[in-house]
Design an enzyme around this catalytic site. Structure first.
Site, mmCIF file in Angstrom:
data_model
loop_
_atom_site.group_PDB
_atom_site.id
_atom_site.type_symbol
_atom_site.label_atom_id
_atom_site.label_comp_id
_atom_site.label_asym_id
_atom_site.label_seq_id
_atom_site.Cartn_x
_atom_site.Cartn_y
_atom_site.Cartn_z
ATOM 1 N N THR A 85 -11.154 -1.061 12.680
ATOM 2 C CA THR A 85 -11.897 -1.592 13.980
ATOM 3 C C THR A 85 -13.129 -2.640 13.341
ATOM 4 O OG1 THR A 85 -13.355 0.156 14.226
ATOM 5 C CG2 THR A 85 -11.501 0.017 15.443
ATOM 6 N N LEU A 111 -16.867 10.692 7.064
ATOM 7 C CA LEU A 111 -16.852 10.765 5.562
ATOM 8 C C LEU A 111 -17.360 9.433 4.964
ATOM 9 C CD1 LEU A 111 -14.678 8.590 4.192
ATOM 10 C CD2 LEU A 111 -13.076 10.170 5.267
ATOM 11 N N LYS A 159 0.769 -1.212 0.202
ATOM 12 C CA LYS A 159 0.090 -0.055 -0.079
ATOM 13 C C LYS A 159 0.886 1.057 -0.070
ATOM 14 C CE LYS A 159 -4.074 -0.900 2.478
ATOM 15 N NZ LYS A 159 -4.718 -0.575 3.674
ATOM 16 N N LYS A 209 -21.274 -3.264 11.075
ATOM 17 C CA LYS A 209 -20.527 -3.573 12.301
ATOM 18 C C LYS A 209 -20.642 -2.792 13.436
ATOM 19 C CE LYS A 209 -16.457 -1.115 11.525
ATOM 20 N NZ LYS A 209 -16.038 -0.084 12.386
ATOM 21 N N CYS A 257 -18.916 -0.202 7.577
ATOM 22 C CA CYS A 257 -19.145 0.659 8.759
ATOM 23 C C CYS A 257 -20.557 0.374 9.361
ATOM 24 C CB CYS A 257 -19.272 2.081 8.429
ATOM 25 S SG CYS A 257 -17.446 2.415 7.648
HETATM 26 C C1 UGA Z 1 -21.034 5.418 6.417
HETATM 27 C C2 UGA Z 1 -21.805 6.898 6.911
HETATM 28 O O1 UGA Z 1 -22.840 7.410 5.931
HETATM 29 C C3 UGA Z 1 -20.796 7.685 7.033
HETATM 30 O O2 UGA Z 1 -21.049 9.107 7.426
HETATM 31 C C4 UGA Z 1 -19.567 7.166 7.909
HETATM 32 O O3 UGA Z 1 -18.527 7.891 8.113
HETATM 33 C C5 UGA Z 1 -19.225 5.912 7.399
HETATM 34 O O4 UGA Z 1 -20.274 4.976 7.350
HETATM 35 C C6 UGA Z 1 -18.037 5.241 8.354
HETATM 36 O O5 UGA Z 1 -18.533 4.967 9.558
HETATM 37 O O6 UGA Z 1 -16.804 5.199 8.169
HETATM 38 P P1 UGA Z 1 -20.390 4.723 3.950
HETATM 39 O O7 UGA Z 1 -20.534 3.261 4.576
HETATM 40 O O8 UGA Z 1 -19.471 5.181 3.122
HETATM 41 O O9 UGA Z 1 -20.597 5.892 5.085
HETATM 42 O O10 UGA Z 1 -21.975 4.430 3.018
HETATM 43 P P2 UGA Z 1 -23.250 5.249 3.194
HETATM 44 O O11 UGA Z 1 -23.361 6.083 2.042
HETATM 45 O O12 UGA Z 1 -23.621 5.462 4.495
HETATM 46 O O13 UGA Z 1 -24.255 3.915 2.622
HETATM 47 C C7 UGA Z 1 -24.175 2.794 3.369
HETATM 48 C C8 UGA Z 1 -25.188 1.821 2.885
HETATM 49 O O14 UGA Z 1 -26.294 2.218 3.142
HETATM 50 C C9 UGA Z 1 -24.877 1.237 1.477
HETATM 51 O O15 UGA Z 1 -24.923 -0.078 1.051
HETATM 52 C C10 UGA Z 1 -25.873 2.094 0.742
HETATM 53 O O16 UGA Z 1 -26.486 1.553 -0.361
HETATM 54 C C11 UGA Z 1 -27.318 2.048 1.640
HETATM 55 N N1 UGA Z 1 -28.260 2.913 1.779
HETATM 56 C C12 UGA Z 1 -27.817 4.172 1.881
HETATM 57 C C13 UGA Z 1 -29.596 2.552 1.453
HETATM 58 O O17 UGA Z 1 -29.871 1.279 1.330
HETATM 59 N N2 UGA Z 1 -30.521 3.319 1.381
HETATM 60 C C14 UGA Z 1 -30.244 4.759 1.587
HETATM 61 O O18 UGA Z 1 -31.235 5.652 1.761
HETATM 62 C C15 UGA Z 1 -29.264 5.305 1.829
#
Ligand code: UGA
Length: 481
Positions: free
Chosen positions: A95, A163, A44, A276, A273
């Site tokens: 984590t 993020l 990496k 878990k 995220c």
């Molecule tokens: C999520 C949080 O949104 C971030 O704020 C946080 O920093 C991050 O986890 C983390 O803990 O590091 P992320 O995992 O990148 O971010 O993805 P999201 O955009 O939150 O989407 C999560 C899941 O929910 C995806 O599988 C998406 O398809 C799904 N989703 C999202 C839905 O099924 N419906 C929705 O309306 C929105």
């Protein structure tokens, strides 16, 4: 205050160069700081040094080039160098969920803090950004003070990260808010200095104690997961009636108190995220004796998992009741579009469940094929939407990449053996498909058969028993894991 560096131009290190750490290191250098990124993974680090981001993140490669060209960003695999270099050390290691429980596995966090504490010999600030169970920062503070040659001169703060993958650069440079969990004014001053460019642009800041900062992060992810599972629970209710969850979501979203974000029904949430984090939060709350307060998160998790199994049920119905030998084009593998992350990806679980029922599954994801192949090597992977669709009996849209949204139903139809499509993300225009002869199915939407013969076939099939389906769904997912 004591004999402190004034933070006039603090040197920054970032330990762990995954999605979070690499983005943070690159953006800090772009903001004008001298930054040293560290990882134990030599490959990496070698990639980052030559300007290659080791994962897919729109906009980040350009920022990496900019940072490297400025001369302010370097990478190392030596913790001694890190300890020597930095005034403020950000810890961004993973984590993950523990192998044998729902708890977070803190071994990487503990290792990073203890290894740094053993090496740092001048006043410095350690800042945790990883998502951790409440109470971790307090425990690490004690551990660091014990290990450090300079004792409590080595301070600790917590600065949770919000993020989203796919929007990492924007969310880092223009976040909705910053949260500083601190135990001293000096630590707060250090963080204010590092984030000054972002604070100066008007970003709200909440300064808290360590525990509140830890809690803000898991509470935010729990709220988002709950909102998604709420609308997906409504989709289950819609499936038992003739109601349409997309119209329901639209109507709810127009209430400004509810809002439309994270209210999109479909295959549910995945990634490294949300799943878990809600499990680890529930586990930690039980340890703290307040398990009842967040017991609902277990239901949020179950609703989410049931969507994967229900998607397979709909695909089986589309295929006529039996999946063995059925050719399925699985569109998408990443947990969401604009990411190559397949951790806990709903799309891949569906593909795998179909495969286990005897379907011939061909997966295409614009960016995540390689990661998916590493996880599930027994599925077929192809390099284009057209290759996946050729002679397919059912097309299943599982991750809503723009490429799939934009596909022309008629041209896609010319490739397949049967025009049957499952829209797992409510990402397609149903009329565009049904008007070109496709059978279109989506979670939580009434079924409108294309022809009378389809309706007859459906009438002859057993209707899903949702109550029984919930238990069976858990069993099938457990077998998969
Ligand atoms: C999520 C949080 O949104 C971030 O704020 C946080 O920093 C991050 O986890 C983390 O803990 O590091 P992320 O995992 O990148 O971010 O993805 P999201 O955009 O939150 O989407 C999560 C899941 O929910 C995806 O599988 C998406 O398809 C799904 N989703 C999202 C839905 O099924 N419906 C929705 O309306 C929105």
């Amino acid at each position: 205050m004591n004999n402190l560096p004034s933070f006039s131009a603090p040197k920054i290190t970032v330990c762990g160069t995954g999605y979070l750490g690499a983005t943070h290191a690159i953006c800090m250098a772009v903001m004008g700081f001298d930054v040293l990124g560290f990882d134990v993974d030599q490959h990496k680090i070698a990639q980052l040094r030559v300007g290659k981001v080791p994962f897919f993140e729109p906009g980040l490669p350009e920022k990496l080039q900019e940072a490297l060209a400025s001369g302010r960003l370097n990478f190392t695999t030596s913790l001694d160098e890190v300890a020597q270099f930095g005034d403020i050390h950000f810890v961004c290691v993973g984590t993950p969920q523990a192998i044998d429980s729902a708890a977070a596995d803190l071994r990487y966090v503990d290792a990073a803090f203890s290894e740094l504490a053993a090496r740092i010999t001048r006043k410095a600030l350690l800042v945790g950004k990883s998502t951790v169970p409440i109470g971790t920062a307090a425990r690490l503070t004690r551990m660091v003070a014990d290990i450090s040659p300079i004792g409590s001169e080595l301070e600790l703060a917590w600065n949770p990260e919000f993020l989203r993958e796919g929007f990492a650069v924007k969310d880092t440079l223009r976040p909705d808010r910053l949260v500083f969990g601190v135990a001293s004014e000096w630590a707060e001053a250090g963080l204010r200095r590092v984030f000054r460019p972002i604070l100066d642009s008007g970003t709200p800041l909440i300064v808290t104690d360590l525990a509140t900062a830890e809690l803000v992060k898991v509470a935010a992810n729990s709220f988002l997961a709950t909102k998604i599972s709420f609308i997906n629970a409504m989709a289950e209710v819609c499936e038992a009636t003739s109601a349409d969850v997309t119209l329901l979501a639209e109507a709810l979203s127009l209430d400004a108190r509810i809002g439309g974000r994270f209210l999109k029904p479909g295959l549910g949430f995945g990634g490294g995220c949300l799943p878990k984090d809600i499990r680890a939060f529930k586990h930690r709350a039980e340890e703290l004796g307040v398990g009842q307060a967040v017991r609902f998160l277990g239901e949020v998790d179950s609703i989410n998992n049931r969507r994967r199994v229900r998607t397979v049920d709909l695909i089986r119905e589309l295929a006529g009741g039996d999946l063995s030998g059925v050719r399925i084009a699985a569109l998408g593998a990443a947990f969401k579009p604009n990411s190559d992350d397949v951790r806990d990806a709903p799309a891949l679980d569906v593909a795998r469940l179909l495969y286990l029922e005897g379907a011939v599954v061909t997966v295409y994801d614009p960016e995540a094929n390689a990661n998916a192949h590493r996880l599930y090597p027994d599925l077929n992977y192809v390099g284009s939407l057209a290759e996946a669709a050729v002679q397919a009996d059912v097309v299943a849209l599982l991750t809503e990449w723009e490429e799939f949204r934009q596909a022309d139903p008629d041209r896609l139809g010319a490739l397949v053996r049967h025009r049957r499509i499952l829209d797992g993300r409510h990402a397609l225009d149903p009329d565009g498909y049904t008007s070109t002869g496709w059978e279109y199915r989506a979670l939580g939407r009434p079924y409108q058969p294309r022809t009378a013969s389809v309706q007859q076939r459906r009438d002859g099939m057993a209707q899903p028993d949702l109550a029984h389906g919930a238990a069976a769904a858990e069993d099938r997912l457990n077998n998969l894991l």
